[in-house]
Write an enzyme that holds these catalytic residues in place. Sequence first.
Site, short mmCIF file in Angstrom:
data_model
loop_
_atom_site.label_atom_id
_atom_site.label_comp_id
_atom_site.label_asym_id
_atom_site.label_seq_id
_atom_site.Cartn_x
_atom_site.Cartn_y
_atom_site.Cartn_z
N CYS A 1 0.66 -0.93 -0.30
CA CYS A 1 -0.13 -0.33 0.26
C CYS A 1 0.47 1.46 -0.04
O CYS A 1 1.19 1.39 1.23
CB CYS A 1 -0.87 0.24 1.71
SG CYS A 1 -2.11 0.96 1.35
N CYS B 1 -0.34 4.32 2.91
CA CYS B 1 0.09 4.15 4.00
C CYS B 1 1.48 4.00 4.12
O CYS B 1 1.74 4.91 5.08
CB CYS B 1 -1.11 2.91 4.48
SG CYS B 1 -2.46 2.77 3.64
N ASP B 2 1.88 3.52 3.49
CA ASP B 2 3.25 2.95 4.21
C ASP B 2 5.29 4.10 2.96
O ASP B 2 5.46 4.40 3.45
CB ASP B 2 4.34 1.79 3.83
CG ASP B 2 2.87 0.86 4.62
OD1 ASP B 2 2.49 1.38 5.37
OD2 ASP B 2 2.79 -0.72 4.25
#
Length: 536
Positions: free
Chosen positions: A340, A343-344
Amino acid sequence: MLDANLKKQLDTYLQNIVNPIKISVSADDSDKSRELLDLAGEITGMSAKIDMTRADDARTPSMAIGPDNGGAPRVRFAGLPMGHEFTSLVLALLQAGGHPSKADAALQEQIRNLEGEFHFETYISLSCQNCPDVVQALNLMAVLNPNITHTMVDGALFQDEVEERQIMAVPSVYLNGNPFGQGRMTLAEIVNKVDTGAAQRKAVELTQKAPYDVLVIGGGPAGAAAAIYAARKGIRTGIVAERFGGQVMDTVGIENFISVPYTEGPKLVANLEQHVKDYEVDLMTEQKAAKLTSGDFIELELENGATLTSRSVILATGARWREMNVPGEQEYRGKGVAYCPHCDGPLFKGKRVAVIGGGNSGIEAAIDLAGIVEHVTVLEFADTLRADEVLQRKARSMKNVDIIKNAQTTEVRGDGNKVVGLTYTDRDSGESKNVDVAGIFVQIGLIPNTDWLKGGEVKLSRFGEIEVDARGATSVPGVFAAGDVATVPYKQIVVAMGSGSTAALSAFDYLIRTPLPAAVAGQHLERETVGSAEYN
């Protein structure tokens, strides 16, 4: 700090505070500290029931929130809780001020009864759409139980801690200083992980449930649509799923959902869940299917040992990210190997990363990451990219993006703690080459969630998808399938919803044309099944 529209919304929410609360701010002379002080000051000025004081916490800047009763606050935000986490801040204010949570009452009571000391820390990024669910769940637990504390930590702001703990994926949760969990987790999942006897109690409870007319396995768009269509027929309907929302919870921008120009995955999922709850649907989450057996009733065995029965079943278990299946991928999953980028990505600020895959998701990831990281290398197995031309042009225009085609990734390299690079084979020359990167974002498509069905009665395609006809029927009478898990062309949200609706209508048609076996009819009615007119 807050624009006029946001302040207006916040002012409306703050009217729901029942009891006085205190905000304790730990700040220094940094820009982020000044921003946090401004935010706290604006919030305090909007309600007579909110007081602000200065503190001296180990993490600075940080904000602690708790009842103004002299006790130590149990909810903290280390960093500036804006972006996706602004909602977490608002909920923390309301709950600390006595406004009741909408979480399941039995689950809240389970939290209050937890014994022991639980000190949680959650490392997040403000661009992570998965993180708020975890932060909000743990904040609520801290509000409900005096033995629980929780601190949200912005990984981009406290990078020394991120480096020290080798955190390379968010959300990452620590309990009493030790790793507890990573990725999206629901409130129920967290509580049940802490409450060691919960799984066994839940298994007993589920096994005692009366048979269903339609049991939907999977809680994504296909499963939600199927449940709604089934419930509208007045038949006993249940959903069993690991989590409600499926892949959509990990989707940021959605611009092709007809009649809605733009929405985001978590928002769409919240609307879907509320729509499902508007009907008499038995929603059972945190449950993983293990085995399906046909007979007088179709039996579904869950991993926790529980068994559910139903006259018909709709399989809507969706799909998951396809993995590279190369040495080092599993070892360094969450330690540099990620799936992701939204997200990361912020955890790799200023570092070099790779994106595996040249489709739309891969090139979109490269474009997004290029604004955060030092450099992005895209590796595509084929000799051409599959992404839309407009995305390709954008990626090629970016100076810190390189695209390598005909590249077969063969290994993830690490130092024992984290990713340090990858190895690929040039498919033209056969030469093996290394790329030094700190992160690898895998974007190579999806694989159906049918491992639990392999070797069973339901026929699968060579790609592992459930084979269905135009009505969504599988090879097993009374069993239907819908969405990304089935041989339905085009893996799109709107297509999944349509196929879920089709499967539900087909299941209803099957029910009214298939008499209940006489041997079990009495038992079925005795267990208080609320069904169609056929039973009444």
